[in-house]
Enzyme design. Structure first.
Site, PDB file in Angstrom:
ATOM      1  N   GLY A 329     -17.757   7.573   0.405  1.00 39.62           N
ATOM      2  CA  GLY A 329     -16.594   6.720   0.634  1.00 39.62           C
ATOM      3  C   GLY A 329     -16.807   5.772   1.794  1.00 39.62           C
ATOM      4  O   GLY A 329     -16.456   4.592   1.730  1.00 39.62           O
ATOM      5  N   ARG A 330     -17.390   6.301   2.873  1.00 40.95           N
ATOM      6  CA  ARG A 330     -17.661   5.445   4.028  1.00 40.95           C
ATOM      7  C   ARG A 330     -18.649   4.338   3.674  1.00 40.95           C
ATOM      8  O   ARG A 330     -18.602   3.249   4.229  1.00 40.95           O
ATOM      9  CB  ARG A 330     -18.236   6.278   5.176  1.00 40.95           C
ATOM     10  CG  ARG A 330     -17.242   7.199   5.855  1.00 40.95           C
ATOM     11  CD  ARG A 330     -17.816   7.710   7.165  1.00 40.95           C
ATOM     12  NE  ARG A 330     -16.983   8.764   7.726  1.00 40.95           N
ATOM     13  CZ  ARG A 330     -17.253  10.053   7.646  1.00 40.95           C
ATOM     14  NH1 ARG A 330     -18.344  10.449   7.028  1.00 40.95           N
ATOM     15  NH2 ARG A 330     -16.462  10.954   8.178  1.00 40.95           N
ATOM     16  N   VAL A 452      -9.195   4.927   9.482  1.00 38.16           N
ATOM     17  CA  VAL A 452      -9.309   5.921   8.415  1.00 38.16           C
ATOM     18  C   VAL A 452     -10.737   6.430   8.242  1.00 38.16           C
ATOM     19  O   VAL A 452     -11.693   5.814   8.697  1.00 38.16           O
ATOM     20  CB  VAL A 452      -8.793   5.356   7.074  1.00 38.16           C
ATOM     21  CG1 VAL A 452      -7.334   4.976   7.187  1.00 38.16           C
ATOM     22  CG2 VAL A 452      -9.623   4.150   6.639  1.00 38.16           C
ATOM     23  N   GLU A 453     -10.853   7.565   7.545  1.00 38.03           N
ATOM     24  CA  GLU A 453     -12.123   8.228   7.229  1.00 38.03           C
ATOM     25  C   GLU A 453     -12.990   8.429   8.471  1.00 38.03           C
ATOM     26  O   GLU A 453     -14.182   8.143   8.482  1.00 38.03           O
ATOM     27  CB  GLU A 453     -12.873   7.449   6.135  1.00 38.03           C
ATOM     28  CG  GLU A 453     -12.135   7.475   4.804  1.00 38.03           C
ATOM     29  CD  GLU A 453     -12.973   7.018   3.630  1.00 38.03           C
ATOM     30  OE1 GLU A 453     -14.210   7.049   3.736  1.00 38.03           O
ATOM     31  OE2 GLU A 453     -12.390   6.641   2.607  1.00 38.03           O
ATOM     32  N   GLY A 454     -12.362   8.933   9.521  1.00 38.10           N
ATOM     33  CA  GLY A 454     -13.041   9.158  10.788  1.00 38.10           C
ATOM     34  C   GLY A 454     -12.801   7.982  11.708  1.00 38.10           C
ATOM     35  O   GLY A 454     -13.390   6.915  11.528  1.00 38.10           O
TER      36      GLY A 454
END
Length: 752
Positions: A329-330, A452-454
């Site tokens: 995703g990242r 988002v995502e970290g």
């Protein structure tokens, strides 16, 4: 002299006689490693094993193989993917009005229906389940193009094709789960969300307090084994409208119904939101963006074991599932959002700087504007190169967690810089909200990608070097594993083998670093000749410095390096800029060394070299042992590194390329949706007309200069007089009027 020879002979004997080497070198070093090197927790071990390395390991080695890098195929799209982009995506873009979406706080019903009908939620799902089976490259490209028109729509499309039920099912679901859910997800019948974040569990996903208790209960008329799950999640995209909820929680078995262990670990499950006890619907307002984002709760909601992803065997494997899928995703979604915004800025700002005039000149003629415009173009080139290359790694079936973390952090941060520069150049036009403002909505949405995502602070300070140091180093991870997995007697021989290879590796890097420092790497091998040759040489030099510095940091600070986040983050920056520069050079080669792109390539690489060496210098300046740091800094670049930010002359070249090479401008902004109407189309058309009438406009303005009889005239009257005076002909006059009409429309702002 005799003493030196004697010392060398004794050293050779120690290293050559294994019994002596074990006693005098291997065992003492192994004991030091046990106390000094960072130990790996179970979750860290799983995170390491969930992903793999790619070009990042080459960059960390101190000897990147540039020929191998160039041999990787250029990113490409299939005919099917191109057809989708040229038809269905174009149609979607024509349906999007971000200003209206934000006002309504939702996509129009027609857009929702179109997304489901045409498979926009099915990019990653195989064709046998009704999906499109698109590549990561296509997924990324489509999301980026949508993001240039509507961030709300881009996020809506992004989430089902990123970390979520489909991704988890494909990798870890049972055959029954895949057959049941994937066709529904592909058709849009089921709309997914994935709930991970909770009140006290954000970037530290391992600290989630949501839990499930193993028990027996009645389900569909039968007594079955399952879980009573309680959760309270927030920030969940698509949760308010989702029909299937992916949920992460910890499982406990106090009655030992599944075995001897009581705490079974993080687990992921799929729960229909229509299931009794599931609460959805409440919404957040993420900076006025129109995509669905909200909360979900449940209290002792019973689910059968076969709702767990992977079935009963998936219990406790949720952390591994999450870290492996998060890296994908990242590497796809957030770089795509960043690229879409950057291409929007490059396209529109280069046009605006041409049509907006002050002091009788287009503002693109002023050096202050050129400095910002060149940074926009150079960083956008870097963003696009990294986006393409990282997506390509995923298409090669790699799961490079460090590289995707680099892409997530640096592309979102560079996109923020690009957007700030674009707003500076647009000035008043950039801050007046309304349909004529094509930047404001993306500007407001950038912090979402940052978060988002970290969160970016965590990604930079803990993940890039924190994982890169052990994952990418050719020996450290293996040495830690050997020490932790074996007792001392069993570990001596394998550890000795690793240690000798490690010492040889470090010794070679010590000598290379000195040679590069003396010569500034001018004799280092490069895979190409011409204007980019020196960039490869300097990157090899920086790679060697990183490898040597990483050894110093890990051996000197050991486990405390985890807590020295500012130091480790700087080494992470070095690795990151090595990767970013590598991507820019790779793109330049694969694009056929387009001369119009060379200024932007040079800007991107010189920016990364400057930032990489600056981060290295700051690491040395702040290292715990200043004497060692001073010696290493002097050793690695004894004559200085000479890597500075892009020069003024390069800035001018970048701006000239944007102005005079339409092909170069198109390549660096091709993801921007221009369309056939709307504010971006207006600006682009005004730019085209301004360039087409540049000569006659110059003659017209020269004729006007110093005249006082035209002060009260309208532009139309002035043009008519110029035609009458035969300064321009009638056809040119009509062209000037048309260009001026579009110019005024383009630079105008909304009023309420």
């Amino acid at each position: 002299m005799a003493l030196i020879v004697l010392v060398i002979i004794l050293a050779c004997i120690v290293f050559m006689v294994s019994a002596l080497r074990f006693k005098l070198i291997t065992i003492p070093v192994m004991n030091y490693f046990k106390s000094a090197l960072p130990s790996l927790s179970q979750t860290e071990q799983e995170a390491m094993e969930a992903g793999d390395t790619w070009w990042d390991a080459e960059l960390f080695s101190g000897k990147p193989n540039w020929q191998q890098w160039h041999q990787i195929d250029a990113p490409s799209l299939s005919d099917k993917e191109r057809d989708f982009i040229d038809s269905k995506l174009v149609q979607l873009l024509s349906m999007l009005d971000e200003e209206q979406i934000q006002a309504d706080k939702d996509l129009p019903d027609a857009v929702w229906a179109y997304l489901k009908q045409e498979g926009f939620f099915a990019f990653i799902i195989p064709e046998k389940f009704g999906g499109l089976a698109f590549s990561a490259q296509a997924n990324s490209t489509i999301v980026a193009k949508i993001a240039s028109k509507s961030l709300s729509a881009a996020v809506t499309v992004m989430v089902p094709n990123s970390l979520g039920p489909a991704e988890l099912l494909l990798h870890y679901g049972t055959q029954s789960q895949q057959s049941h859910w994937l066709p529904k997800l592909a058709s849009g019948e089921a709309l997914p969300c994935f709930a991970l974040t909770a009140l006290d569990a954000g970037s530290d996903a391992g600290s989630i307090q949501d839990f499930g208790i193993v028990c027996e209960a009645e389900f569909e008329g039968k007594q079955v084994l399952g879980l009573k799950v309680s959760w309270d999640k927030r920030y969940i995209t698509l949760a308010p409208v989702a029909t299937v909820l992916g949920l992460a929680f910890k499982v406990y078995d106090p009655q030992h119904l599944l075995g001897d262990s009581e705490s079974l670990g993080i687990t992921c499950a799929l729960i229909p939101t229509s299931h009794e006890g599931v609460t959805i619907g409440a919404r957040h307002n993420p900076l006025n963006q129109g995509f669905m984002n909200g909360t979900t709760q449940g209290n002792e909601v019973f689910i059968p074991l076969d709702w767990i992803i992977g079935g009963k065997g998936g219990i406790g494997k949720g952390w591994k599932m999450l870290v492996s899928c998060l890296s994908a995703g990242r590497g796809i979604s957030l770089p795509a959002l960043s690229a879409g915004s950057a291409h929007l800025c490059t396209r529109t700002t280069s046009a605006y700087a041409k049509v907006r005039e002050q002091f009788g000149l287009p503002i693109a003629a002023f050096e202050g504007v050129q400095a910002s415009l060149a940074r926009i173009a150079g960083l956008t080139y870097s963003i696009e190169a990294c986006r393409q290359t990282t997506a390509q790694a995923i298409d090669m079936k790699k799961s490079p967690a460090v590289i995707t973390a680099i892409a997530k952090y640096h592309l979102t941060e560079m996109s923020r810089t690009v957007m700030n520069d674009a707003l500076d150049i647009h000035a008043g036009k950039g801050i007046q909200k309304g349909p004529n403002n094509y930047l404001a909505n993306n500007y407001m949405g950038i912090p979402i990608s940052i978060t988002v995502e970290g969160a970016n602070i965590l990604t930079r300070n803990l993940m890039i070097f924190g994982q890169g140091a052990t994952r990418c180093h050719p020996y450290i991870f293996k040495e830690i594993q050997t020490i932790q997995s074996l007792d001392e007697a069993q570990a001596i021989k394998p550890f000795d083998k690793l240690l000798m290879a490690h010492l040889q590796h470090s010794g070679v890097n010590v000598l290379k670093a000195l040679w590069f420092g003396i010569t500034r790497a001018r004799f280092s091998q490069a895979p190409v000749s011409g204007p980019t040759k020196r960039y490869y040489q300097k990157l090899t030099w920086l790679s060697t410095c990183l490898s040597l510095s990483a050894d110093l940091a890990m051996l000197g600070l050991g486990g405390s390096l985890k807590r020295r986040e500012m130091l480790s983050a700087r080494l992470g920056d070095v690795l990151s800029h090595l990767y970013l520069a590598s991507c820019a050079l790779k793109k330049y080669e694969h694009d056929g060394r387009q001369q119009g792109d060379l200024p932007s390539v040079s800007y991107a690489v010189e920016h990364s070299l400057s930032e990489g060496f600056r981060a290295l210098d700051e690491f040395f300046d702040n290292f715990t042992h200043p004497i060692f740091a001073f010696l290493l800094k002097s050793w690695t670049h004894i004559t200085g590194h000479g890597c500075k930010l892009p020069s003024d002359s390069l800035v001018v070249k970048v701006c000239n390329a944007l102005t005079y090479s339409e092909a170069a401008r198109e390549r660096v902004s091709h993801l921007c949706s221009v369309g056939e109407e709307g504010a971006v189309h207006t600006m682009e058309h005004a730019y085209i007309l301004a360039k087409a009438t540049e000569k006659e406009r110059g003659e017209f303005k020269k004729w006007l200069r110093g005249r006082t009889d035209t002060l009260s005239m309208s532009f139309e009257e002035k043009v008519a007089l110029a035609v009458a005076d035969k300064v321009i002909n009638e056809s040119q006059g009509k062209s000037l009027l048309e260009a001026e009409r579009w110019r005024v429309k383009a630079i105008s702002v909304d009023v309420i």
